[in-house]
Design an enzyme around this catalytic site. Structure first.
Site, mmCIF file in Angstrom:
data_model
loop_
_atom_site.group_PDB
_atom_site.id
_atom_site.type_symbol
_atom_site.label_atom_id
_atom_site.label_comp_id
_atom_site.label_asym_id
_atom_site.label_seq_id
_atom_site.Cartn_x
_atom_site.Cartn_y
_atom_site.Cartn_z
ATOM 1 C CG HIS A 130 -6.465 -5.497 1.622
ATOM 2 N ND1 HIS A 130 -5.927 -6.438 2.483
ATOM 3 C CD2 HIS A 130 -7.628 -5.074 2.171
ATOM 4 C CE1 HIS A 130 -6.746 -6.588 3.525
ATOM 5 N NE2 HIS A 130 -7.788 -5.771 3.365
ATOM 6 C CG ASP A 132 -2.651 -8.503 0.505
ATOM 7 O OD1 ASP A 132 -1.984 -8.915 1.472
ATOM 8 O OD2 ASP A 132 -3.669 -7.780 0.627
ATOM 9 C CG ASP A 139 -4.842 -10.345 3.031
ATOM 10 O OD1 ASP A 139 -4.507 -10.829 1.926
ATOM 11 O OD2 ASP A 139 -4.639 -9.148 3.323
ATOM 12 C CG HIS A 157 -1.946 -1.066 1.216
ATOM 13 N ND1 HIS A 157 -2.826 -1.278 0.179
ATOM 14 C CD2 HIS A 157 -2.208 -2.037 2.135
ATOM 15 C CE1 HIS A 157 -3.587 -2.333 0.454
ATOM 16 N NE2 HIS A 157 -3.235 -2.810 1.629
#
Ligand code: FKS
Ligand code: ZN
Length: 349
Positions: free
Chosen positions: A197, A195, A284, A159
């Protein structure tokens, strides 16, 4: 497969995060990496080595110098004012405010972040710096001839953009490693972000470049963090047009849907013909992850590794998210074991 790991990640342990209207203990906690390391050892994946120190220069190839100076010095400035809790940003230059760069700590903090999910504690710089060195050391092992390596990074990085922290991330380990490959003679690097996200930081860093192809499979930003990037129509810009691909998927996606997006990603990566692949390895996507909405099961991660191996390219795995702490080791190492099993089966070497 060689694993690079540093104990320094323990120096970063944020106290709490604001989630769904409540202050909760940080999901991104030290035991995450401990579990992965334990699994690497239990499964005898290969040697575990400490990182070398390549200094700040390879990090500055990706991150803004002012941002790094701010991050490195923030804690000293904070305690000099008599405070000792975690530093948390709380005001950002959103629309209607001016895009100025303040010079005071809290002002700069808002300027250099996009959410309240990246607390700075006494040891955060050292932990993040060491995580970047972990990625660089794993990259160096491949430069020296290894076909694959596992950078057990914590805190995660995908991120983080050039001058923005957020979403538990400070330094973009995968991007730093990708740039190191390019700086050491490779011409094309593909980053595959699995991931849950969207890897908004990585996408932003390489959005206008054609020497890094970025593919990400993630929860649709219409309902999921980081909300403001990760849509399918983001294909890159300028020289980077056509070198960015997003697969935003609906809540509840399981292997049938997820695996199809992986196949599509791999097809695009194959077309790109990279010299090397960097995988932003978040687990995740797991069905029991406490903050995520996908439904992958532990055996699916073996298949993920196998599919990635079928690309037949040298591959660097860089740890990102995963919050079902008990299973994070099983799932992450399953990807690596699936990758190695596919190699042994002789598809590629
Ligand atoms: C859920 C709010 C979640 C922050 C989520 C950050 C995810 C971080 C990550 C990384 F790989 F970077 F660690 N807010 N209601 O997993 O993408
Ligand atoms: Zn994640």
């Amino acid at each position: 497969m060689l694993t690079i790991y540093s104990d320094d990640h323990h120096l970063h342990h944020g106290r709490c995060e604001l989630i769904d209207g409540q202050l909760m203990p940080c999901f991104e906690m030290p035991s995450r990496a401990d579990h992965v390391l334990q699994r690497v050892k239990d499964r005898e994946l290969g040697p575990v080595e400490a990182p070398r120190d390549f200094g700040r220069a390879p990090i500055e190839r990706i991150h803004d110098k002012g941002y790094l100076d701010f991050f490195q010095g923030a804690w000293q400035r904070w305690i000099a004012t008599g405070r000792e809790d975690d530093i948390m940003p709380f005001t950002w230059p959103a629309r209607t405010l001016r895009a100025i760069k303040p010079t005071t700590l809290l002002g700069e903090l808002g300027y250099y972040s996009f959410d309240g999910g990246a607390p700075i504690t006494a040891g955060t710089w050292q932990a993040a710096y060491s995580a970047a060195q972990v990625a660089l050391t794993a990259q160096a092992s491949m430069q020296a001839g290894a076909y694959s390596a596992f950078a057990l990074c914590r805190p995660p990085g995908h991120h983080a953009a050039s001058d923005v922290m957020g979403g538990y991330c400070y330094l973009n380990n995968a991007a730093i490693a990708a740039q190191a490959f390019l700086d050491q003679g490779h011409k094309r690097v593909a980053i595959l972000d699995v991931d849950y996200h969207h890897g908004n930081g990585t996408q932003a860093i390489f959005y206008e470049r054609s020497d890094v192809f970025f593919a990400s499979i993630h929860g649709h930003p219409e309902f999921e963090f980081p909300f403001f990037l990760g849509y399918a129509d983001e294909v890159g810009e300028g020289a980077g047009e056509g070198f960015n691909i997003n697969y935003p998927l609906p809540e509840g996606s399981a292997w049938d849907v997820w695996g199809a997006a992986l196949d599509a990603s791999c097809q695009r990566i194959d077309d790109y013909a990279p010299d090397v692949i960097v995988v932003s390895l978040g687990v995740d996507t797991f069905k029991n992850d406490p903050i995520s909405q996908f439904k992958l099961d532990s055996p699916d991660y073996l298949n993920m590794g196998k599919r990635i191996a079928a690309l037949g390219k040298p591959t660097l795995f860089v740890m990102e998210g995963g919050y079902a702490v008990e299973e994070i080791g099983i799932n992450a190492v399953n990807v690596l074991e699936g990758f190695e099993a596919a190699l042994k089966e002789g598809a590629h070497a």
